[in-house]
Motif scaffolding. Sequence first.
Motif: not given
Length: 257
Positions: A209-211, A217-223, A190-191
């Motif tokens: 979330l990692k657990d 990649e998703f965690l890096k984009k999570l603001r 998702c953008p």
Amino acid sequence: MTIWEACQKLTSEGTSFVMVTMTGVRGSAPQDIGAKMLVTKDGLFYGTVGGGKVEMASIKKSQEILKGEQSPPESVVWNLQKDIGMSCGGEVVMLFEHHHQSNWPIVIFGAGHVAQALTRILSKLNCSVTCVDSREEWVAKLEGVKGIHHPTPKEMVKEFSPHCYFMSMTMGHAHDVPILHEIAKHAPDCPYIGVIGSDVKGIKIKKELKDLGVSDEFLKKLRVPMGLPIGTNQPYEIAISIVAELLQVRDAALEKT
């Protein structure tokens, strides 16, 4: 439901449509001047311009218009015998108005104070907004956007396009995490994905979330926190900072296309 209420319904749902109006008649015609109908990609939604072949032709033309981007109003003159194949010997003038809805879909989980401010601002922009909350009384307060009451908001994630801009603004991170986990599975590319809160909350959420197996990649984009670092903690100022960030992300994506 009046035609204007039907227009509002389609607009609030983010559904593009064509309004067809009979603006002129010569000789015999199946309807009076001023007759209107609304057509979506699925066909006739509301109203009539006379039924039969002239209506079928109007629906077909409307659906062709809806395949493209926003287009200016178009007036067409049809001879009912030659162009439509009717026995009537008259002519009609039909006006086709394309109401193109935004392809900028935004989904907000949580309808609290900041979400109320945020949705009111977004309702003035060219986007389609849906807000989901388990609290019916908060959903009822929303203005200008589509509100959905669901006892388990995370179950709604799969109902939305993976290309939506997602935000979680629930009562706390214990409610955010299940929603974010579902988004990570359903819409990993998702953008935009953001959560209201603090830096500390962000660290905790990302660890949980990692657990749960969410990708880096998703965690890096999570603001978290989402929004630009401007303004105070007043709900509308927070909302403005979030809208500014959304516009920033949207415009950057448009530049790439």
